[in-house]
Scaffold this motif. Structure first.
Motif, PDB file in Angstrom:
ATOM      1  N   ALA A 262       6.093  -1.173   2.602  1.00 57.64           N
ATOM      2  CA  ALA A 262       6.154  -2.107   2.092  1.00 57.64           C
ATOM      3  C   ALA A 262       5.025  -2.375   1.677  1.00 57.64           C
ATOM      4  O   ALA A 262       4.534  -3.131   0.789  1.00 57.64           O
ATOM      5  CB  ALA A 262       7.709  -2.971   2.205  1.00 57.64           C
ATOM      6  N   PHE A 263       4.580  -2.597   2.938  1.00 60.86           N
ATOM      7  CA  PHE A 263       2.892  -3.399   2.530  1.00 60.86           C
ATOM      8  C   PHE A 263       2.425  -2.462   1.914  1.00 60.86           C
ATOM      9  O   PHE A 263       1.231  -2.740   1.414  1.00 60.86           O
ATOM     10  CB  PHE A 263       3.015  -3.886   4.512  1.00 60.86           C
ATOM     11  CG  PHE A 263       1.877  -4.144   3.618  1.00 60.86           C
ATOM     12  CD1 PHE A 263       1.333  -5.541   3.306  1.00 60.86           C
ATOM     13  CD2 PHE A 263       0.415  -3.715   4.995  1.00 60.86           C
ATOM     14  CE1 PHE A 263       0.058  -5.795   2.892  1.00 60.86           C
ATOM     15  CE2 PHE A 263      -1.339  -4.137   5.312  1.00 60.86           C
ATOM     16  CZ  PHE A 263      -0.991  -5.180   4.152  1.00 60.86           C
ATOM     17  N   ILE A 264       2.534  -1.104   2.301  1.00 55.31           N
ATOM     18  CA  ILE A 264       1.194  -0.058   1.631  1.00 55.31           C
ATOM     19  C   ILE A 264       1.920  -0.100   0.012  1.00 55.31           C
ATOM     20  O   ILE A 264       0.652  -0.302  -0.545  1.00 55.31           O
ATOM     21  CB  ILE A 264       1.410   1.280   2.032  1.00 55.31           C
ATOM     22  CG1 ILE A 264       0.299   1.239   3.734  1.00 55.31           C
ATOM     23  CG2 ILE A 264       0.025   2.486   1.512  1.00 55.31           C
ATOM     24  CD1 ILE A 264       0.821   2.650   4.120  1.00 55.31           C
ATOM     25  N   ASP A 265       3.331   0.559  -0.299  1.00 54.67           N
ATOM     26  CA  ASP A 265       3.204  -0.224  -1.318  1.00 54.67           C
ATOM     27  C   ASP A 265       2.990  -1.371  -1.894  1.00 54.67           C
ATOM     28  O   ASP A 265       2.301  -1.449  -3.300  1.00 54.67           O
ATOM     29  CB  ASP A 265       4.409  -0.008  -1.781  1.00 54.67           C
ATOM     30  CG  ASP A 265       5.116   1.446  -1.146  1.00 54.67           C
ATOM     31  OD1 ASP A 265       4.463   2.658  -0.704  1.00 54.67           O
ATOM     32  OD2 ASP A 265       6.756   1.194  -1.152  1.00 54.67           O
ATOM     33  N   TYR A 266       3.519  -2.498  -1.433  1.00 55.09           N
ATOM     34  CA  TYR A 266       2.459  -3.755  -2.143  1.00 55.09           C
ATOM     35  C   TYR A 266       1.105  -3.781  -2.640  1.00 55.09           C
ATOM     36  O   TYR A 266       0.871  -4.129  -3.548  1.00 55.09           O
ATOM     37  CB  TYR A 266       2.559  -5.399  -1.403  1.00 55.09           C
ATOM     38  CG  TYR A 266       2.249  -6.239  -1.770  1.00 55.09           C
ATOM     39  CD1 TYR A 266       2.970  -6.466  -2.932  1.00 55.09           C
ATOM     40  CD2 TYR A 266       1.582  -6.951  -1.151  1.00 55.09           C
ATOM     41  CE1 TYR A 266       2.377  -7.544  -3.257  1.00 55.09           C
ATOM     42  CE2 TYR A 266       0.303  -7.734  -2.233  1.00 55.09           C
ATOM     43  CZ  TYR A 266       0.905  -8.804  -3.216  1.00 55.09           C
ATOM     44  OH  TYR A 266       0.363  -9.790  -3.608  1.00 55.09           O
ATOM     45  N   VAL A 267      -0.123  -3.362  -1.523  1.00 49.24           N
ATOM     46  CA  VAL A 267      -1.168  -3.268  -1.790  1.00 49.24           C
ATOM     47  C   VAL A 267      -1.713  -2.405  -2.687  1.00 49.24           C
ATOM     48  O   VAL A 267      -2.792  -2.409  -3.542  1.00 49.24           O
ATOM     49  CB  VAL A 267      -2.105  -3.070  -0.324  1.00 49.24           C
ATOM     50  CG1 VAL A 267      -3.734  -2.731  -0.507  1.00 49.24           C
ATOM     51  CG2 VAL A 267      -1.903  -3.428   0.552  1.00 49.24           C
ATOM     52  N   MET A 268      -0.953  -1.134  -2.808  1.00 53.75           N
ATOM     53  CA  MET A 268      -1.320  -0.044  -3.585  1.00 53.75           C
ATOM     54  C   MET A 268      -0.406  -0.365  -5.215  1.00 53.75           C
ATOM     55  O   MET A 268      -0.457   0.532  -6.232  1.00 53.75           O
ATOM     56  CB  MET A 268      -0.669   1.226  -3.095  1.00 53.75           C
ATOM     57  CG  MET A 268      -1.629   2.018  -2.571  1.00 53.75           C
ATOM     58  SD  MET A 268      -0.723   3.631  -1.419  1.00 53.75           S
ATOM     59  CE  MET A 268      -1.203   4.305  -2.747  1.00 53.75           C
ATOM     60  N   GLY A 269       0.266  -1.537  -5.218  1.00 55.52           N
ATOM     61  CA  GLY A 269       0.713  -1.719  -6.357  1.00 55.52           C
ATOM     62  C   GLY A 269       0.112  -2.193  -7.748  1.00 55.52           C
ATOM     63  O   GLY A 269      -0.941  -2.823  -8.067  1.00 55.52           O
ATOM     64  N   ASP A 270       0.965  -1.653  -9.025  1.00 49.88           N
ATOM     65  CA  ASP A 270      -0.482  -2.237 -10.351  1.00 49.88           C
ATOM     66  C   ASP A 270      -0.122  -3.766 -10.046  1.00 49.88           C
ATOM     67  O   ASP A 270      -1.145  -4.350 -10.344  1.00 49.88           O
ATOM     68  CB  ASP A 270       0.911  -1.816 -11.490  1.00 49.88           C
ATOM     69  CG  ASP A 270       0.688  -0.229 -11.811  1.00 49.88           C
ATOM     70  OD1 ASP A 270      -0.249   0.110 -11.297  1.00 49.88           O
ATOM     71  OD2 ASP A 270       1.989  -0.258 -12.666  1.00 49.88           O
ATOM     72  N   GLU A 271       0.540  -4.762  -9.643  1.00 48.94           N
ATOM     73  CA  GLU A 271       0.735  -5.746  -9.596  1.00 48.94           C
ATOM     74  C   GLU A 271      -0.907  -6.848  -8.562  1.00 48.94           C
ATOM     75  O   GLU A 271      -1.707  -6.989  -9.226  1.00 48.94           O
ATOM     76  CB  GLU A 271       1.493  -7.147  -9.106  1.00 48.94           C
ATOM     77  CG  GLU A 271       1.283  -8.218  -8.871  1.00 48.94           C
ATOM     78  CD  GLU A 271       2.532  -9.289  -8.732  1.00 48.94           C
ATOM     79  OE1 GLU A 271       2.662  -9.897  -8.551  1.00 48.94           O
ATOM     80  OE2 GLU A 271       3.472  -8.347  -8.370  1.00 48.94           O
ATOM     81  N   PHE A 272      -0.610  -5.992  -8.095  1.00 48.19           N
ATOM     82  CA  PHE A 272      -1.986  -6.425  -6.773  1.00 48.19           C
ATOM     83  C   PHE A 272      -3.157  -5.469  -7.105  1.00 48.19           C
ATOM     84  O   PHE A 272      -4.508  -6.337  -7.227  1.00 48.19           O
ATOM     85  CB  PHE A 272      -1.651  -6.135  -5.462  1.00 48.19           C
ATOM     86  CG  PHE A 272      -2.410  -7.084  -4.048  1.00 48.19           C
ATOM     87  CD1 PHE A 272      -2.920  -7.912  -3.698  1.00 48.19           C
ATOM     88  CD2 PHE A 272      -3.748  -5.324  -3.886  1.00 48.19           C
ATOM     89  CE1 PHE A 272      -3.828  -8.097  -2.846  1.00 48.19           C
ATOM     90  CE2 PHE A 272      -4.771  -6.336  -2.832  1.00 48.19           C
ATOM     91  CZ  PHE A 272      -4.535  -7.119  -2.233  1.00 48.19           C
TER      92      PHE A 272
END
Length: 290
Positions: A262-272
């Motif tokens: 979940a943390f890696i997905d957040y960093v790689m996500g479009d929003e961030f």
């Protein structure tokens, strides 16, 4: 009259069925929303990461935002150098190994999975009193390998050059070796620091000093060199005009799961990526030309 009564009855029954369907739909939506909220709130655990200090200016804000959204998750991020991070994640001591460099051959049988999260530009820095503003790639190489030891040889004052840089475990050092030294070795006549921040402070307070840091660290306490007449900018990197940069990686041992994923997905996500990465001094991978 009987026919009319049947029509009213059918209409009434239809309305009741439609109402039941709508209520069921609302209940399903509410249940789905509730299960989603429950899944989000159920995310818990501890995420440990270490390695690249160049990546810290991006991961620290990501850590704070992620922990705010998931109050049952703790994310611990430390430096130590890119190769230290890869060693630790390969040994299973941490969840994520942060690194400025591609996976070396000696790690390719360790089951590590690469997650590219950004592009980190690097800059060569010097003390603000230094009159030299531009270096050629060759001049920079000759300085770091010890062939040039005085600023007068590159258009500056008659002043000894002091090199302040990173240890061999540093990904930043590996990037400078590849892009500036072209595989040559750094001179041993240098002061070694354990982080980008320490290099920045050392260069800022030492007359005649030169070093290199992730561009996100550079501030008014130091002077940044142009290279071959090209000043650093994110656009210069994207256009292929500025040569010192590296892809930032978050390595995991196997595919990540639960809070780590979940943390890696957040960093790689479009929003961030779209709202924060450039603000923090990095470049989204999506902006790099193939």
């Amino acid at each position: 009259m009987l026919f009319s009564g049947k029509k009213k009855l059918l209409a009434l029954l239809g309305t009741m069925v439609l109402g039941t369907m709508l209520l069921a739909g609302c209940g399903a939506d509410k249940a789905a929303s509730g299960s989603g909220d429950k899944a989000a709130s159920a995310l818990e655990g501890k995420v440990t990461a270490s390695g690249s200090t160049a990546l810290l200016p991006m991961l620290k804000p990501a850590q704070e935002a992620f922990e705010k959204a998931h109050d049952k998750v703790t994310v611990n991020i430390a430096g130590g150098g890119s190769f230290t991070g890869m060693n630790q994640v390969a040994e299973g001591a941490i969840d994520i190994g942060d690194s400025d460099v591609d996976l070396p051959d000696q790690y390719k049988d360790k089951g590590l999975v690469d997650h590219k999260v950004a592009v980190a530009p690097f800059v060569l820095i010097t003390n603000t009193e230094n009159k030299v503003a531009n270096l050629t790639i060759q001049q920079a190489s000759d300085i770091f390998t010890g062939k040039i030891t005085n600023w007068k040889d590159v258009g500056g004052d008659d002043q000894p050059i002091t090199i302040i840089h990173r240890a061999k475990s540093s990904g930043s050092r590996a990037i400078i070796t590849a892009t500036i030294l072209k595989g040559q070795e750094f001179t041993d006549n240098a002061s070694i620091q354990d982080s980008n921040g320490a290099v920045l402070k050392g260069v800022a307070t030492t007359p005649g000093a030169i070093g290199y840091v992730d561009a996100a660290y550079a501030d008014k306490s130091v002077k940044t060199f142009s290279l071959d007449g090209v000043a650093y900018s994110a656009q210069a990197v994207i256009d292929g005009k500025y040569p010192i940069f590296g892809y930032e990686h978050m390595y995991t041992k196997g595919e990540p799961k639960d809070a780590v994923k979940a943390f890696i997905d957040y960093v790689m996500g479009d929003e961030f990526q779209n709202s924060q990465v450039e603000k923090l001094g990095f470049i989204p991978i999506s902006k790099m030309k193939k």
